[in-house]
Structure formats: structure tokens, C-alpha cells
Design a protein around this motif. Structure first.
Motif, PDB file in Angstrom:
ATOM      1  N   PRO A 176       0.834  -1.206   0.000  1.00  0.00           N
ATOM      2  CA  PRO A 176       0.000   0.000   0.000  1.00  0.00           C
ATOM      3  C   PRO A 176       0.870   1.258   0.000  1.00  0.00           C
ATOM      4  O   PRO A 176       1.910   1.292   0.651  1.00  0.00           O
ATOM      5  CB  PRO A 176      -0.804  -0.123   1.306  1.00  0.00           C
ATOM      6  N   GLY A 177       0.438   2.246  -0.765  1.00  0.00           N
ATOM      7  CA  GLY A 177       1.167   3.523  -0.780  1.00  0.00           C
ATOM      8  C   GLY A 177       2.250   3.599  -1.841  1.00  0.00           C
ATOM      9  O   GLY A 177       2.776   4.676  -2.114  1.00  0.00           O
ATOM     10  N   ILE A 178       2.613   2.467  -2.432  1.00  0.00           N
ATOM     11  CA  ILE A 178       3.635   2.493  -3.484  1.00  0.00           C
ATOM     12  C   ILE A 178       2.955   2.799  -4.819  1.00  0.00           C
ATOM     13  O   ILE A 178       1.952   2.167  -5.160  1.00  0.00           O
ATOM     14  CB  ILE A 178       4.358   1.113  -3.554  1.00  0.00           C
ATOM     15  N   PRO A 179       3.471   3.775  -5.592  1.00  0.00           N
ATOM     16  CA  PRO A 179       2.837   4.077  -6.883  1.00  0.00           C
ATOM     17  C   PRO A 179       2.836   2.844  -7.804  1.00  0.00           C
ATOM     18  O   PRO A 179       3.864   2.179  -7.950  1.00  0.00           O
ATOM     19  CB  PRO A 179       3.724   5.182  -7.474  1.00  0.00           C
ATOM     20  N   LEU A 180       1.675   2.552  -8.379  1.00  0.00           N
ATOM     21  CA  LEU A 180       1.546   1.445  -9.332  1.00  0.00           C
ATOM     22  C   LEU A 180       1.169   2.050 -10.680  1.00  0.00           C
ATOM     23  O   LEU A 180       0.022   2.458 -10.881  1.00  0.00           O
ATOM     24  CB  LEU A 180       0.468   0.449  -8.884  1.00  0.00           C
ATOM     25  N   ALA A 181       2.140   2.149 -11.565  1.00  0.00           N
ATOM     26  CA  ALA A 181       1.930   2.810 -12.849  1.00  0.00           C
ATOM     27  C   ALA A 181       1.870   1.765 -13.961  1.00  0.00           C
ATOM     28  O   ALA A 181       2.161   0.581 -13.738  1.00  0.00           O
ATOM     29  CB  ALA A 181       3.063   3.793 -13.105  1.00  0.00           C
ATOM     30  N   MET A 182       1.488   2.223 -15.151  1.00  0.00           N
ATOM     31  CA  MET A 182       1.420   1.298 -16.285  1.00  0.00           C
ATOM     32  C   MET A 182       1.835   2.032 -17.551  1.00  0.00           C
ATOM     33  O   MET A 182       1.444   3.176 -17.768  1.00  0.00           O
ATOM     34  CB  MET A 182      -0.027   0.788 -16.419  1.00  0.00           C
ATOM     35  N   THR A 183       2.645   1.365 -18.369  1.00  0.00           N
ATOM     36  CA  THR A 183       2.936   1.877 -19.705  1.00  0.00           C
ATOM     37  C   THR A 183       2.060   1.089 -20.663  1.00  0.00           C
ATOM     38  O   THR A 183       2.081  -0.143 -20.646  1.00  0.00           O
ATOM     39  CB  THR A 183       4.425   1.690 -20.062  1.00  0.00           C
ATOM     40  N   LEU A 243      -4.359   1.271  -9.619  1.00  0.00           N
ATOM     41  CA  LEU A 243      -3.514   1.942 -10.625  1.00  0.00           C
ATOM     42  C   LEU A 243      -3.426   3.429 -10.313  1.00  0.00           C
ATOM     43  O   LEU A 243      -4.445   4.076 -10.066  1.00  0.00           O
ATOM     44  CB  LEU A 243      -4.126   1.738 -12.024  1.00  0.00           C
ATOM     45  N   THR A 244      -2.205   3.979 -10.333  1.00  0.00           N
ATOM     46  CA  THR A 244      -2.066   5.394  -9.964  1.00  0.00           C
ATOM     47  C   THR A 244      -1.636   6.301 -11.130  1.00  0.00           C
ATOM     48  O   THR A 244      -1.844   7.507 -11.082  1.00  0.00           O
ATOM     49  CB  THR A 244      -1.051   5.579  -8.812  1.00  0.00           C
ATOM     50  N   ARG A 245      -0.977   5.742 -12.142  1.00  0.00           N
ATOM     51  CA  ARG A 245      -0.484   6.589 -13.244  1.00  0.00           C
ATOM     52  C   ARG A 245      -0.424   5.783 -14.539  1.00  0.00           C
ATOM     53  O   ARG A 245      -0.231   4.568 -14.505  1.00  0.00           O
ATOM     54  CB  ARG A 245       0.943   7.063 -12.935  1.00  0.00           C
ATOM     55  N   VAL A 246      -0.541   6.475 -15.687  1.00  0.00           N
ATOM     56  CA  VAL A 246      -0.281   5.804 -16.966  1.00  0.00           C
ATOM     57  C   VAL A 246       0.616   6.648 -17.855  1.00  0.00           C
ATOM     58  O   VAL A 246       0.513   7.875 -17.860  1.00  0.00           O
ATOM     59  CB  VAL A 246      -1.573   5.486 -17.777  1.00  0.00           C
ATOM     60  N   ASN A 247       1.483   5.968 -18.583  1.00  0.00           N
ATOM     61  CA  ASN A 247       2.189   6.558 -19.714  1.00  0.00           C
ATOM     62  C   ASN A 247       1.616   5.879 -20.945  1.00  0.00           C
ATOM     63  O   ASN A 247       1.523   4.645 -20.973  1.00  0.00           O
ATOM     64  CB  ASN A 247       3.694   6.233 -19.671  1.00  0.00           C
ATOM     65  N   VAL A 248       1.215   6.673 -21.935  1.00  0.00           N
ATOM     66  CA  VAL A 248       0.616   6.085 -23.133  1.00  0.00           C
ATOM     67  C   VAL A 248       1.549   6.297 -24.323  1.00  0.00           C
ATOM     68  O   VAL A 248       2.044   7.407 -24.536  1.00  0.00           O
ATOM     69  CB  VAL A 248      -0.769   6.707 -23.424  1.00  0.00           C
ATOM     70  N   SER A 249       1.750   5.237 -25.099  1.00  0.00           N
ATOM     71  CA  SER A 249       2.579   5.354 -26.302  1.00  0.00           C
ATOM     72  C   SER A 249       1.704   5.819 -27.457  1.00  0.00           C
ATOM     73  O   SER A 249       0.676   5.209 -27.734  1.00  0.00           O
ATOM     74  CB  SER A 249       3.193   4.000 -26.656  1.00  0.00           C
ATOM     75  N   LEU A 250       2.115   6.894 -28.092  1.00  0.00           N
ATOM     76  CA  LEU A 250       1.359   7.421 -29.240  1.00  0.00           C
ATOM     77  C   LEU A 250       2.348   8.161 -30.131  1.00  0.00           C
ATOM     78  O   LEU A 250       2.984   9.113 -29.691  1.00  0.00           O
ATOM     79  CB  LEU A 250       0.263   8.391 -28.732  1.00  0.00           C
ATOM     80  N   ASP A 251       2.463   7.718 -31.381  1.00  0.00           N
ATOM     81  CA  ASP A 251       3.481   8.290 -32.268  1.00  0.00           C
ATOM     82  C   ASP A 251       2.914   9.230 -33.319  1.00  0.00           C
ATOM     83  O   ASP A 251       3.668   9.965 -33.959  1.00  0.00           O
ATOM     84  CB  ASP A 251       4.236   7.155 -32.985  1.00  0.00           C
ATOM     85  N   SER A 252       1.599   9.184 -33.533  1.00  0.00           N
ATOM     86  CA  SER A 252       1.013  10.056 -34.552  1.00  0.00           C
ATOM     87  C   SER A 252      -0.466  10.248 -34.249  1.00  0.00           C
ATOM     88  O   SER A 252      -1.123   9.331 -33.765  1.00  0.00           O
ATOM     89  CB  SER A 252       1.167   9.407 -35.940  1.00  0.00           C
ATOM     90  N   ILE A 253      -0.990  11.433 -34.573  1.00  0.00           N
ATOM     91  CA  ILE A 253      -2.437  11.609 -34.412  1.00  0.00           C
ATOM     92  C   ILE A 253      -3.124  11.658 -35.784  1.00  0.00           C
ATOM     93  O   ILE A 253      -4.315  11.988 -35.890  1.00  0.00           O
ATOM     94  CB  ILE A 253      -2.821  12.864 -33.581  1.00  0.00           C
TER      95      ILE A 253
END
Ligand code: SAM
Ligand code: SF4
Length: 356
Positions: free
Chosen positions: A118-125, A143-153
Motif C-alpha cells: 500500500p502507498g507504493i505508486p503502481l503505474a502502467m505503460t 492503478l495510480t499513473r499511466v504513460n501512453v505510447s502514441l506516435d502520430s495523431i
């Protein structure tokens, strides 16, 4: 010997130094290596499967499937994460893959971890495909954070880069993540000739959506092994392109060990970052340790030296025995990736098979 007394031994220019033995390791509980670096950031790959086929990562047909019995279960992942946090000083955990959303039991994995640490950040890529439908349950599970991969819109360009026409789902996933409170959502784009012409549009979109964009130099970790140093773009190539539309002011790194160098955009608080993993390697500040989906500890992206925790775990090892195996693996961490060395050989596992 204390941890402090071994920090700052200096990183030699070769990636491997022979002649060190685990017997030389100071008796400290943390994950320290021969060069005094201490790992606090754990990357946990949970699958080799993916909903996309990014050309710089996966082969067209996908990676060979890992047999189900070889994957760590949610309980096993929870136990290993608890060992990392309680016995080895890990302070942040990030799930990756392959694509973590491909695990149907992702909520279960998060619940096991959040209960044990508990209390440890759990992130996801993540590539965010389908995230909009699951984000609320994932947040409820810890889940506390996400990094999302996106190369073009640009939809056609995205489909070309990823070999899948899934841009609408990715954009919906990013917006859902922000709505669910996973701020700041960070967007990762790989810097390569194929992504350069869409870079300004991508930054414009990120500014409008209020998400932070970072470009990552392409590394020789593609399954097709087509990476070539001569094709690599560097930060200046990107800055030249972005500067035609935006006013960029260099602000440096958030802290000296942060991998991204940041630029303020148009005099606002918004930033764009560049992670120059190849041309300005930050190996000497590396604080990462990695667990593969099959339960091996991998101390460096570029070294195929792995230590099998799963066999020990399933063979009845105690938490302290697992911790000791992990400490030994970290002690032997390479000094650096050595990409610029004449004898550089890409690792056997590609990025998707290690967990980026
Ligand atoms: N599927 C998820 C995703 O794409 O975010 C997680 C796994 S992916 C392997 C993790 C990160 O590695 C992504 O940000 C991706 O862009 C990056 N990546 C993959 N291959 C790379 C390469 N050859 N060089 C640099 N980054 C790479
Ligand atoms: Fe899949 Fe992520 Fe690799 Fe793209 S970078 S193929 S989304 S694992």
C-alpha cells in the motif's frame, strides 16, 4: 560498507567489466550494483502479447506466445513486488509488456500488489487500446499513473506505424485516463524518421488535451533488427522541426537523474521532453530493475544475463532467498548499453519481450 560509501565509483566506458564476484558485494539490503547505482524503480512485464505491431518493436506476426504456465500469476506477481518493496527498497512499480491490457486478470494483478505494498505508486505503460472500457476498474484496483505510447495523431499514419487501425480507441483511452484522475497522463513517442513529420501535430494535440509529451530516441530493440545508427534522429532534428511552429525554451531535467530533458512550449507551463537514451545515455544514473513476464530478473535492457526467480519461487524459496537472488543479479548489472561500441550486439529479446 554503507550504501553511501560505494556510490560514485564511476562508470567505465565499456559495458562489461570482468572479475567481480558477488562475494565482493557490500552487505546492504538494497539493489546495489558494482558501480554504486541503486535500483528503486521496478518495471514488471506481464505479457508478450500486444494489440498493436509497432514497427520499431514487434514483428508483424507478433512475438512467440509464452505458455500460460510460464507466466507469473497475479499472486506470484504480488509476492515478488512485495519482496522488491519490503526487502530491496523499490519505491515505484510500473507494469508493462507487450501490452498490459492484454492480461484479462490485470485488475487481479493490481489488487494483489496494492494490498501487499500500500502507498507504493503502481503505474502502467500502455498503448491505451481499449483502456476507456477498463480504466475505472483499474483505478479502483490501485492503478495510480499511466504513460501512453502514441506516435502520430493522423489515423492513416498511425495505422502504418502500428500495423493496426486503432487510433480512435487510443485517443478515447487517453481521455478516459485523464477523466479517471490518472493525471498527469504522459505520452511517449518514439523519435525516428517516420515520426518526425507528424511531431508538431502530435505536440499540438497534446497541448490541447493537457497531456505531457516526451519523445524517446529509437533504440536497437526492434524484433526485426532493422535499427541502424545512421538512421537515428537526435534531439536537434526534433527541435528544428518543432521550432517551426512553437517557441521552445530549454529548462533541463526535473531532477538530475530524470531521463527526460524538458523544453517549455510557447512561454506556458506546458513542456515537451526528449529522452536521449542513445545519444546522451543516462546509464550512469540508471535506477531500474526489471522482471520479465516469465519471472526472470533482468538488470539492463541490453544484457541477456537473467536470473530465474520463478523457478526459485515455485521451488519453495523464502522471501529472503528471492531477495538474495535479486541482489546478486543487480550486483552484476552492466555499466552501460554500449550501443556505440564497435562490438555492440543487440540483445536476444526485443523491447516487447523485455518490457519497456
Ligand atoms: N505496449 C505498451 C506501450 O507501447 O506503451 C508497453 C510496452 S512498450 C514495449 C513500452 C515502451 O517501449 C513504449 O513507450 C514504446 O514506445 C517503447 N519502445 C518500444 N520499442 C522501442 C525502441 N526500439 N526504441 C525506443 N523505445 C521503444
Ligand atoms: Fe505493442 Fe507497445 Fe511494442 Fe507497440 S511498443 S508493439 S504497443 S508492446
Amino acid at each position: 560498507m554503507s550504501v553511501e560509501s560505494v556510490v560514485g565509483l564511476g562508470i567505465p566506458s565499456v559495458n562489461r567489466v570482468r572479475g567481480f564476484s558477488v562475494a565482493d558485494r557490500p552487505d546492504v539490503p538494497v539493489l546495489i550494483d558494482r558501480f554504486g547505482r541503486v535500483a528503486r524503480d521496478l518495471r514488471v512485464s506481464i505479457t508478450e502479447k500486444c494489440s498493436l505491431r509497432c514497427t520499431y518493436c514487434m514483428p508483424e506476426e507478433g512475438l512467440p506466445a509464452i505458455p500460460a504456465q510460464d507466466l507469473l500469476t497475479p499472486e506470484e506477481i504480488g509476492r515478488v513486488v512485495a519482496v522488491a518493496v519490503h526487502r530491496l527498497g523499490v519505491e515505484e512499480v510500473r507494469f508493462t509488456g507487450g501490452e498490459p491490457l492484454m492480461r484479462a486478470d490485470l485488475v487481479d494483478i493490481l489488487e494483489h500488489c496494492s494490498q501487499r505494498v500500500p502507498g507504493i505508486p503502481l503505474a502502467m505503460t500502455t498503448n491505451a487500446v481499449g483502456l476507456e472500457h477498463r480504466v475505472d476498474k483499474l483505478v479502483a484496483a490501485g492503478l495510480t499513473r499511466v504513460n501512453v505510447s502514441l506516435d502520430s495523431i493522423d489515423r492513416a499514419h498511425f495505422a502504418e506505424l502500428t500495423r493496426r487501425d486503432r487510433l480512435p480507441s487510443v485517443l478515447a483511452g487517453i481521455r478516459a485516463a485523464a477523466r479517471a484522475g490518472l493525471r498527469p497522463v504522459k505520452i511517449n513517442a518514439v523519435l525516428m524518421p517516420e515520426t518526425l513529420h507528424g511531431a508538431a501535430d502530435l505536440l499540438q494535440w497534446c497541448l490541447e488535451e493537457g497531456v505531457a509529451l516526451r519523445f524517446i530516441e529509437q533504440m536497437p530493440l526492434d524484433a526485426d533488427q532493422e535499427w541502424a545508427r545512421s538512421n537515428m534522429l537526435d534531439a536537434q532534428n526534433l527541435l528544428d522541426v518543432l521550432s517551426t511552429r512553437f517557441d521552445l525554451r530549454e529548462i533541463g531535467r526535473e531532477d538530475p537523474s530524470a531521463p527526460a530533458e524538458e523544453w517549455a512550449v510557447d512561454g506556458s507551463s506546458a513542456t515537451v521532453g526528449i529522452i536521449a537514451s542513445v545519444t546522451r545515455s543516462f546509464c550512469s544514473d540508471c535506477d531500474r530493475t526489471r522482471l520479465t513476464a516469465e519471472g526472470t530478473v533482468r538488470s539492463c535492457l541490453f544484457s541477456d544475463d537473467e536470473v530465474d526467480l520463478r523457478a526459485a519461487l515455485r521451488g519453495g524459496a523464502s522471501d529472503e532467498e528471492l531477495a538474495q537472488l535479486w541482489r546478486g543479479a543487480m550486483w552484476n548489472k552492466w555499466a552501460g548499453h554500449g550501443i556505440d561500441a564497435a562490438d555492440f550486439v543487440p540483445p536476444a529479446r526485443s523491447m516487447g519481450a523485455i518490457g519497456g
